[in-house]
Write a protein that holds these residues in place. Structure first.
Motif, PDB file in Angstrom:
ATOM      1  N   GLY A   1      39.899 -34.122 -71.580  1.00  0.00           N
ATOM      2  CA  GLY A   1      40.574 -33.131 -70.757  1.00  0.00           C
ATOM      3  C   GLY A   1      42.049 -33.395 -70.554  1.00  0.00           C
ATOM      4  O   GLY A   1      42.867 -32.458 -70.568  1.00  0.00           O
ATOM      5  N   HIS A   2      42.450 -34.658 -70.366  1.00  0.00           N
ATOM      6  CA  HIS A   2      43.865 -34.925 -70.093  1.00  0.00           C
ATOM      7  C   HIS A   2      44.740 -34.613 -71.308  1.00  0.00           C
ATOM      8  O   HIS A   2      45.871 -34.149 -71.161  1.00  0.00           O
ATOM      9  CB  HIS A   2      44.059 -36.382 -69.654  1.00  0.00           C
ATOM     10  N   GLN A   3      44.213 -34.837 -72.520  1.00  0.00           N
ATOM     11  CA  GLN A   3      44.968 -34.471 -73.717  1.00  0.00           C
ATOM     12  C   GLN A   3      45.057 -32.956 -73.868  1.00  0.00           C
ATOM     13  O   GLN A   3      46.087 -32.406 -74.237  1.00  0.00           O
ATOM     14  CB  GLN A   3      44.313 -35.076 -74.955  1.00  0.00           C
ATOM     15  N   THR A   4      43.946 -32.284 -73.569  1.00  0.00           N
ATOM     16  CA  THR A   4      43.925 -30.818 -73.642  1.00  0.00           C
ATOM     17  C   THR A   4      44.942 -30.215 -72.681  1.00  0.00           C
ATOM     18  O   THR A   4      45.734 -29.339 -73.052  1.00  0.00           O
ATOM     19  CB  THR A   4      42.517 -30.310 -73.302  1.00  0.00           C
ATOM     20  N   ASN A   5      44.935 -30.687 -71.435  1.00  0.00           N
ATOM     21  CA  ASN A   5      45.861 -30.166 -70.441  1.00  0.00           C
ATOM     22  C   ASN A   5      47.309 -30.548 -70.743  1.00  0.00           C
ATOM     23  O   ASN A   5      48.232 -29.769 -70.475  1.00  0.00           O
ATOM     24  CB  ASN A   5      45.466 -30.669 -69.048  1.00  0.00           C
ATOM     25  N   GLY A   6      47.496 -31.744 -71.305  1.00  0.00           N
ATOM     26  CA  GLY A   6      48.848 -32.146 -71.692  1.00  0.00           C
ATOM     27  C   GLY A   6      49.411 -31.246 -72.782  1.00  0.00           C
ATOM     28  O   GLY A   6      50.596 -30.869 -72.753  1.00  0.00           O
ATOM     29  N   TRP A   7      48.549 -30.895 -73.735  1.00  0.00           N
ATOM     30  CA  TRP A   7      48.984 -29.999 -74.817  1.00  0.00           C
ATOM     31  C   TRP A   7      49.354 -28.629 -74.256  1.00  0.00           C
ATOM     32  O   TRP A   7      50.412 -28.073 -74.585  1.00  0.00           O
ATOM     33  CB  TRP A   7      47.863 -29.865 -75.847  1.00  0.00           C
ATOM     34  N   LEU A   8      48.505 -28.077 -73.399  1.00  0.00           N
ATOM     35  CA  LEU A   8      48.772 -26.759 -72.835  1.00  0.00           C
ATOM     36  C   LEU A   8      50.009 -26.768 -71.936  1.00  0.00           C
ATOM     37  O   LEU A   8      50.786 -25.803 -71.914  1.00  0.00           O
ATOM     38  CB  LEU A   8      47.562 -26.276 -72.044  1.00  0.00           C
ATOM     39  N   THR A   9      50.193 -27.851 -71.198  1.00  0.00           N
ATOM     40  CA  THR A   9      51.382 -27.955 -70.344  1.00  0.00           C
ATOM     41  C   THR A   9      52.649 -27.858 -71.171  1.00  0.00           C
ATOM     42  O   THR A   9      53.578 -27.107 -70.835  1.00  0.00           O
ATOM     43  CB  THR A   9      51.364 -29.281 -69.560  1.00  0.00           C
ATOM     44  N   ARG A  10      52.691 -28.598 -72.262  1.00  0.00           N
ATOM     45  CA  ARG A  10      53.878 -28.573 -73.120  1.00  0.00           C
ATOM     46  C   ARG A  10      54.030 -27.227 -73.814  1.00  0.00           C
ATOM     47  O   ARG A  10      55.145 -26.698 -73.944  1.00  0.00           O
ATOM     48  CB  ARG A  10      53.797 -29.692 -74.164  1.00  0.00           C
ATOM     49  N   PHE A  11      52.932 -26.629 -74.253  1.00  0.00           N
ATOM     50  CA  PHE A  11      52.971 -25.322 -74.906  1.00  0.00           C
ATOM     51  C   PHE A  11      53.583 -24.275 -73.975  1.00  0.00           C
ATOM     52  O   PHE A  11      54.469 -23.508 -74.373  1.00  0.00           O
ATOM     53  CB  PHE A  11      51.545 -24.913 -75.303  1.00  0.00           C
ATOM     54  N   VAL A  12      53.147 -24.256 -72.720  1.00  0.00           N
ATOM     55  CA  VAL A  12      53.673 -23.293 -71.757  1.00  0.00           C
ATOM     56  C   VAL A  12      55.143 -23.581 -71.449  1.00  0.00           C
ATOM     57  O   VAL A  12      55.959 -22.659 -71.318  1.00  0.00           O
ATOM     58  CB  VAL A  12      52.820 -23.309 -70.472  1.00  0.00           C
ATOM     59  N   GLU A  13      55.496 -24.851 -71.334  1.00  0.00           N
ATOM     60  CA  GLU A  13      56.902 -25.220 -71.069  1.00  0.00           C
ATOM     61  C   GLU A  13      57.825 -24.679 -72.157  1.00  0.00           C
ATOM     62  O   GLU A  13      58.912 -24.163 -71.869  1.00  0.00           O
ATOM     63  CB  GLU A  13      57.043 -26.738 -70.984  1.00  0.00           C
ATOM     64  N   VAL A  14      57.402 -24.809 -73.403  1.00  0.00           N
ATOM     65  CA  VAL A  14      58.231 -24.338 -74.511  1.00  0.00           C
ATOM     66  C   VAL A  14      58.433 -22.837 -74.429  1.00  0.00           C
ATOM     67  O   VAL A  14      59.547 -22.328 -74.599  1.00  0.00           O
ATOM     68  CB  VAL A  14      57.608 -24.721 -75.865  1.00  0.00           C
ATOM     69  N   LEU A  15      57.363 -22.100 -74.159  1.00  0.00           N
ATOM     70  CA  LEU A  15      57.475 -20.643 -74.064  1.00  0.00           C
ATOM     71  C   LEU A  15      58.361 -20.216 -72.893  1.00  0.00           C
ATOM     72  O   LEU A  15      59.207 -19.334 -73.016  1.00  0.00           O
ATOM     73  CB  LEU A  15      56.087 -20.015 -73.903  1.00  0.00           C
ATOM     74  N   GLU A  16      58.162 -20.852 -71.742  1.00  0.00           N
ATOM     75  CA  GLU A  16      58.852 -20.419 -70.536  1.00  0.00           C
ATOM     76  C   GLU A  16      60.306 -20.869 -70.475  1.00  0.00           C
ATOM     77  O   GLU A  16      61.094 -20.315 -69.693  1.00  0.00           O
ATOM     78  CB  GLU A  16      58.100 -20.903 -69.304  1.00  0.00           C
ATOM     79  N   ASN A  17      60.666 -21.854 -71.293  1.00  0.00           N
ATOM     80  CA  ASN A  17      62.040 -22.356 -71.294  1.00  0.00           C
ATOM     81  C   ASN A  17      62.728 -22.138 -72.629  1.00  0.00           C
ATOM     82  O   ASN A  17      63.636 -22.881 -73.005  1.00  0.00           O
ATOM     83  CB  ASN A  17      62.036 -23.855 -70.939  1.00  0.00           C
ATOM     84  N   TRP A  18      62.304 -21.092 -73.348  1.00  0.00           N
ATOM     85  CA  TRP A  18      62.924 -20.802 -74.643  1.00  0.00           C
ATOM     86  C   TRP A  18      64.402 -20.473 -74.436  1.00  0.00           C
ATOM     87  O   TRP A  18      64.739 -19.622 -73.602  1.00  0.00           O
ATOM     88  CB  TRP A  18      62.217 -19.622 -75.309  1.00  0.00           C
ATOM     89  N   PRO A  19      65.272 -21.138 -75.184  1.00  0.00           N
ATOM     90  CA  PRO A  19      66.713 -20.909 -74.983  1.00  0.00           C
ATOM     91  C   PRO A  19      67.113 -19.498 -75.378  1.00  0.00           C
ATOM     92  O   PRO A  19      66.521 -18.892 -76.269  1.00  0.00           O
ATOM     93  CB  PRO A  19      67.384 -21.951 -75.877  1.00  0.00           C
ATOM     94  N   ALA A  20      68.126 -18.976 -74.710  1.00  0.00           N
ATOM     95  CA  ALA A  20      68.559 -17.584 -74.959  1.00  0.00           C
ATOM     96  C   ALA A  20      69.201 -17.432 -76.326  1.00  0.00           C
ATOM     97  O   ALA A  20      69.102 -16.375 -76.955  1.00  0.00           O
ATOM     98  CB  ALA A  20      69.535 -17.155 -73.866  1.00  0.00           C
ATOM     99  N   ASP A  21      69.868 -18.469 -76.822  1.00  0.00           N
ATOM    100  CA  ASP A  21      70.549 -18.388 -78.113  1.00  0.00           C
ATOM    101  C   ASP A  21      69.626 -18.702 -79.279  1.00  0.00           C
ATOM    102  O   ASP A  21      68.691 -19.451 -79.143  1.00  0.00           O
ATOM    103  CB  ASP A  21      71.743 -19.342 -78.144  1.00  0.00           C
TER     104      ASP A  21
END
Length: 405
Positions: free
Chosen positions: A385-405
């Motif tokens: 579970g901790h690896q699964t949640n770690g993967w999803l946490t990073r996946f969401v971070e990338v989407l939500e913090n996609w640079p404007a440029d």
């Protein structure tokens, strides 16, 4: 003599000989389809490696075909010129029994071999057919899978002109039959094997698509001028590759005695083919691609899929899969069945506006944001579970913090 070989690379964990398209003694031309193989994922044709005459069939119908094995042998061109021609055999009807023994173990009184291969036995039981009523066209009168398919089609034609009536305790039930095609049978077998072999566990997060929506709106016209269609799926593929850095075991394969970690990230994207089923073309070596490169590969693969022009190479070698089930309206689906022999699959639900709470300057505010549920279904033999949640946490971070440029 020239060997006809099973392709070294194939999509699927095993292959069997489905049907020979030529008989011994018949002439074949180079690159002419010669024999059909079927794996648990796709059906493929093996072409003749040279022109000549088919002299020997080493692996007959329903035989296991391992990569590199000899399927049959073709006589050389010189010998083919001297060989007498053999007429094409009929596709249906009773087999020629003149050279078959009339008695012996595993044969009927007419000399027909009555042993059924596993795939034929499964199909006969599934469709409630009597093997004694099926004419076998295989060697020694053996029933092949094609013989079963023809019997299913014949039974369907009989019952389809008028709606069939099946007596039931709740009243008459009107129905008609639709025979399974090869793709549906392959999907069914693969899905059943996946849930049987792998313990599925699903974790669910929620992702804000505001950043990638803004980026796409700002750049899609520029991409289009370069002949590339920029879709949300391209961002999902890029974010998935980035998330592999925090949980590499998600990009792996389970073996009985070891775990195989893939260095390349080859991401398959489920593509619906309407009523024909689902196919998963693969974007290769995503770790080496930028957003434009991902979008370009996706655009090409999706167009080929919709035009039914995908090759076995286009769907081979995936290490991870994305199921964008939200495009058909689903908010959430679980468990999404893992595409074996992979270890995980990402599910992305419908993108819709939702009311969320966001902190601004230390104060909670209510905002309307484009949100979607994202899920990761994992093989619990491989990761926890901790690896699964770690993967999803990073996946969401990338989407939500996609640079404007």
């Amino acid at each position: 003599m020239i060997d006809v070989l099973v392709p070294v690379e194939q999509e699927g964990t095993k292959a069997v000989v489905r049907n020979w398209l030529k008989r011994i003694g018949q002439r074949v031309e180079e690159n002419e389809p010669l024999v059909e193989l079927e794996t648990d994922k796709v059906a493929m044709e093996v072409p003749a490696p040279a022109s000549g005459v088919l002299r020997e069939i080493v692996l007959d119908t329903d035989a296991d075909a391992v990569p590199g094995a000899v399927l049959g042998r073709i006589a050389t061109e010189a010998e083919a010129e001297a060989a007498p021609s053999v007429p094409e055999p009929p596709l249906v009807g009773k087999p020629d029994r003149r050279e078959r023994p009339s008695t012996g173990s595993g044969r009927t009184g007419e000399g027909r071999e009555n042993r059924l291969s596993p795939s034929v036995k499964r199909a006969v039981l599934q469709h409630d057919l009597n093997p004694e009523h099926i004419s076998g066209t295989g060697r020694n009168g053996r029933i092949t899978r094609d013989d079963v398919d023809r019997a299913i089609e014949a039974a369907t034609r009989v019952s389809k002109p008028v709606e069939g009536i099946i007596p039931a305790s709740t009243g008459d039930i009107r129905s008609h039959f639709i025979p399974h095609d090869r793709m549906r049978l392959a999907i069914a077998e693969n899905m059943h094997r996946s849930v049987t072999d792998a313990p599925h566990v699903t974790a669910v997060f929620e992702a804000d698509f505001s950043a990638i929506m803004a980026h796409r709106e700002a750049h899609k016209a520029a991409y289009a001028k370069k002949g590339v269609k920029l879709t949300y799926t391209a961002y999902l593929v890029a974010a998935a590759a980035e998330a592999m850095k925090v949980a590499p075991a998600i990009n792996s394969r389970w073996h009985a005695d070891r775990l195989e970690l893939y260095d390349d990230i080859n991401i398959g994207v489920g593509t619906a083919l309407g009523t024909k089923g689902l196919i998963v073309p693969v974007v290769r070596k995503v770790q080496q691609l930028n957003l434009k490169g991902i979008a370009a590969q996706l655009d090409e693969l999706v167009e080929k899929a919709r035009g039914e022009k995908l090759t076995s190479a286009d769907i081979r070698g995936g290490t991870f899969t994305i199921s964008n089930h939200g495009v058909s309206g689903s908010l959430f689906a679980a468990p999404i069945i893992i595409n074996q022999p992979q270890s995980a699959i990402l599910g992305v639900g419908k993108l819709e506006k939702r009311v969320v709470v966001r902190e601004v300057g230390g104060v909670d505010t209510i905002q309307i944001r484009p949100m979607a549920y994202v899920s990761l279904t994992i093989d619990h033999r491989v990761v926890d579970g901790h690896q699964t949640n770690g993967w999803l946490t990073r996946f969401v971070e990338v989407l939500e913090n996609w640079p404007a440029d």
